[in-house]
Design a protein around this motif. Structure first.
Motif, short mmCIF file in Angstrom:
data_model
loop_
_atom_site.label_atom_id
_atom_site.label_comp_id
_atom_site.label_asym_id
_atom_site.label_seq_id
_atom_site.Cartn_x
_atom_site.Cartn_y
_atom_site.Cartn_z
N PRO A 11 0.81 -1.22 0.00
CA PRO A 11 0.00 0.00 0.00
C PRO A 11 0.85 1.29 0.00
CG PRO A 11 -0.86 -1.59 1.58
CD PRO A 11 0.45 -2.14 1.10
N LEU A 12 1.99 1.23 0.70
CA LEU A 12 2.88 2.41 0.75
C LEU A 12 3.45 2.71 -0.64
CD1 LEU A 12 4.30 4.33 2.90
CD2 LEU A 12 6.26 2.80 2.64
N LYS A 14 2.20 1.70 -3.46
CA LYS A 14 1.09 2.05 -4.35
C LYS A 14 0.82 3.56 -4.28
CE LYS A 14 -2.52 0.95 -6.89
NZ LYS A 14 -2.34 0.32 -8.19
N ARG A 15 0.89 4.08 -3.08
CA ARG A 15 0.53 5.48 -2.88
C ARG A 15 1.69 6.44 -3.19
NH1 ARG A 15 -3.14 7.75 2.01
NH2 ARG A 15 -3.10 9.89 1.28
N HIS A 16 2.90 6.05 -2.77
CA HIS A 16 4.01 7.01 -2.84
C HIS A 16 5.14 6.60 -3.78
CE1 HIS A 16 2.29 9.31 0.41
NE2 HIS A 16 2.19 8.21 1.14
N THR A 49 4.27 -3.02 -7.37
CA THR A 49 2.85 -2.71 -7.51
C THR A 49 2.45 -2.43 -8.96
OG1 THR A 49 3.24 -0.37 -7.16
CG2 THR A 49 2.80 -1.70 -5.19
N GLN A 77 -1.26 -5.21 -5.46
CA GLN A 77 -1.65 -3.83 -5.81
C GLN A 77 -1.59 -3.54 -7.31
OE1 GLN A 77 -2.59 -1.72 -3.40
NE2 GLN A 77 -2.07 -3.09 -1.70
#
Ligand code: SAM
Length: 203
Positions: A11-12, A14-16, A49, A77
Motif C-alpha cells: 500500500p505504501l 502504491k501510494r508514494h 505494484t 496492488q
C-alpha cells in the motif's frame, strides 16, 4: 529472497512509489514506451505494484504488459489489465524471446544475483529488444546513504555505478545510452547480439 520484506509495503508503494522518479526519468520512460511497435510485449521486472507497467499501459493500451515480482503483497496492488506473475529476476517463467522490452525501476539493486538476472533479461528479450533501467549510483553521498539504509534493512543493496552497468551491457551485446543526474540514472539498452554458448561476463 522471498519478497516478504516488501509484502507489507504494497500500500505504501502504491501510494508514494511514483515520488522516487524525477520528471526527466519519467520522460525517458515515456519515450522508451512510445518507440515500441504496436502490440509489443513489455515486462516490468521487479515491478512491485506495477507502477511502470501502469504508466506503460496508460500511454499505450495496445501493449501486452506484465509485472514480475517475488512479493505477493506488492503484486496484490497491480492494476487490472496488467498481467502479474510471482517470480524472481533470476528465474523468469517466460519462453525465450517473449518480450520486446524489459523495464526495471528501482529494483536492479534488490536482485540477489545480478549476473543471472541479466542472463534472464537477455534470454526473454527478442533480438533488438530494449531495456530501461532506473537505479542509483552508490558513489555520491545520497547514493551511499540509500545503500547504507538498504543494507541495514537487510536487502542485498547491489548498487552498480552507471558507467560500470553500461560496460556490463555492452559486453553482453547491447548498444546503450545513459543519462545520470546526481545519484540517479537511467540506462537504456538495445540487444544487438543474442548469446549462444558465450560465457556471460561476471558482474
Ligand atoms: C523498491 S521496489 C520497486 C518496485 C517498482 N519497480 C517501483 O518502481 O515501484 C523493489 C522491488 O524489487 C522486488 N525484488 C526484490 N528481489 C527481487 C528479485 N530477486 N527479482 C525480482 N524482483 C525483486 C521487490 O519485491 C520489490 O517489489
Amino acid at each position: 529472497m522471498t519478497g516478504s520484506r516488501f509484502d507489507r509495503l504494497g500500500p505504501l508503494f502504491k501510494r508514494h512509489g511514483h515520488r522516487v522518479y524525477p520528471r526527466w526519468a519519467k520522460d525517458l520512460f515515456s519515450l522508451f514506451i512510445a518507440r515500441l511497435a504496436r502490440g509489443s510485449r513489455v515486462l516490468d521486472l521487479g515491478g512491485g505494484t506495477g507502477l511502470l507497467a501502469g504508466w506503460a499501459k496508460e500511454q499505450r493500451p495496445d501493449l501486452e504488459v506484465w509485472v514480475a515480482d517475488p512479493s505477493d503483497g506488492m503484486l496484490a496492488q497491480v492494476p487490472r489489465g496488467i498481467r502479474a506473475v510471482r517470480a524472481r529476476a533470476e528465474a523468469l517463467p517466460f519462453e525465450d524471446g517473449y518480450f520486446h522490452a524489459v523495464a526495471v525501476g528501482e529494483a536492479l539493486h534488490h536482485f540477489d544475483d545480478l549476473d543471472r538476472a541479466l542472463d534472464e533479461i537477455s534470454r526473454v528479450l527478442v533480438l533488438y529488444g530494449t531495456v530501461w533501467i532506473y537505479d542509483y549510483d552508490p558513489r555520491p553521498l545520497a547514493g551511499r546513504l540509500v545503500r547504507l539504509f538498504e543494507r541495514l534493512w537487510g536487502e542485498p543493496a547491489n548498487f552498480v555505478p552507471p558507467d560500470r552497468l553500461r560496460r556490463i551491457f555492452i559486453e553482453r551485446g547491447y548498444m546503450t545510452g545513459l543519462q545520470a543526474e546526481g545519484f540517479r540514472y537511467v540506462l537504456v539498452a538495445e540487444l544487438r547480439e543474442k548469446a549462444s554458448g558465450r560465457s556471460s561476463p561476471r558482474v
